[in-house]
Design an enzyme around this catalytic site. Structure first.
Site, PDB file in Angstrom:
ATOM      1  N   GLY A 162     -51.157  39.377  13.523  1.00 42.69           N
ATOM      2  CA  GLY A 162     -51.151  40.202  12.315  1.00 42.69           C
ATOM      3  C   GLY A 162     -52.556  40.656  11.983  1.00 42.69           C
ATOM      4  O   GLY A 162     -53.532  39.993  12.336  1.00 42.69           O
TER       5      GLY A 162
ATOM      6  N   GLU B 103     -50.740  38.169   5.626  1.00 44.34           N
ATOM      7  CA  GLU B 103     -51.350  39.510   5.643  1.00 44.34           C
ATOM      8  C   GLU B 103     -51.355  40.145   4.258  1.00 44.34           C
ATOM      9  O   GLU B 103     -52.313  40.833   3.886  1.00 44.34           O
ATOM     10  CB  GLU B 103     -50.636  40.417   6.651  1.00 44.34           C
ATOM     11  CG  GLU B 103     -50.703  39.944   8.110  1.00 44.34           C
ATOM     12  CD  GLU B 103     -52.103  39.583   8.577  1.00 44.34           C
ATOM     13  OE1 GLU B 103     -53.082  40.177   8.093  1.00 44.34           O
ATOM     14  OE2 GLU B 103     -52.222  38.679   9.423  1.00 44.34           O
TER      15      GLU B 103
HETATM   16 NI    NI Z   1     -55.974  36.717   8.431  1.00 43.90          NI
END
Ligand code: NI
Length: 173
Positions: free
Chosen positions: A46, A137
């Protein structure tokens, strides 16, 4: 597509709150493609736009386990609309804090709303690693990092270590 430099601790920008994207245009699509390339090259599962220095609510993810099976996800202005009751611990890493892992308990499932690369609204139910990665995220978009889940003492120790490293790096160039 091109690989972008990832900013690392103690870069102040990592603490900034990202602003919503108002229009999904070719610039946004190009940024998403560059971020995916950067994430795959790292390698990571991510990446948030702020980690490549862009203060916008955009993130990319791919939690597929096999290298030959890419399943890229691009989320613009993601918003968690529901969190599950059950918590699971997971040892998380972060491309902006190399070689640090933090065990974090987060809800094991969630529902997220976002805009996709075509500008269409989407809703996704996620669990397991994907649910963890989405929460990690989205934290980035609000300036929150995995070290914030540690005690102040441990957090300060890590920040000091990265500050020292940054100093050494700048002296040697
Ligand atoms: Ni991170």
């Amino acid at each position: 597509m091109s690989k972008l430099p990832i900013i690392i601790l103690p870069a102040p920008l990592l603490r900034a709150k990202s602003a919503p994207i108002e229009r999904v245009d070719d610039d946004v699509r190009r940024l998403a493609a560059d971020m995916l390339e950067t994430m795959y090259a790292a390698p990571g599962i991510g990446l948030a736009a702020i980690q490549v220095g862009v203060q916008r609510r955009l993130l990319v993810l791919d939690v597929s386990e096999k290298e030959d099976e890419q399943n890229p996800l691009v989320m613009i202005n993601p918003e968690i609309v529901k969190l599950g009751d059950e918590l699971v611990p997971y040892e998380e890493g972060c491309l902006s804090i190399p070689d640090v892992r933090v065990e974090i308990e987060r809800p094991s499932s969630l529902t997220v709303r976002f805009i996709d690369r075509e500008g269409r609204p989407q809703q996704l139910d996620a669990d397991g690693l994907l649910a963890t990665a989405i929460q990690h995220e989205i934290d980035h978009l609000d300036g929150r990092l995995i070290i914030d889940f540690l005690s102040r003492l441990k957090r300060d120790m890590i920040v000091r270590r990265f500050k020292k490293q940054a100093r050494l790096d700048s002296e040697s160039t």
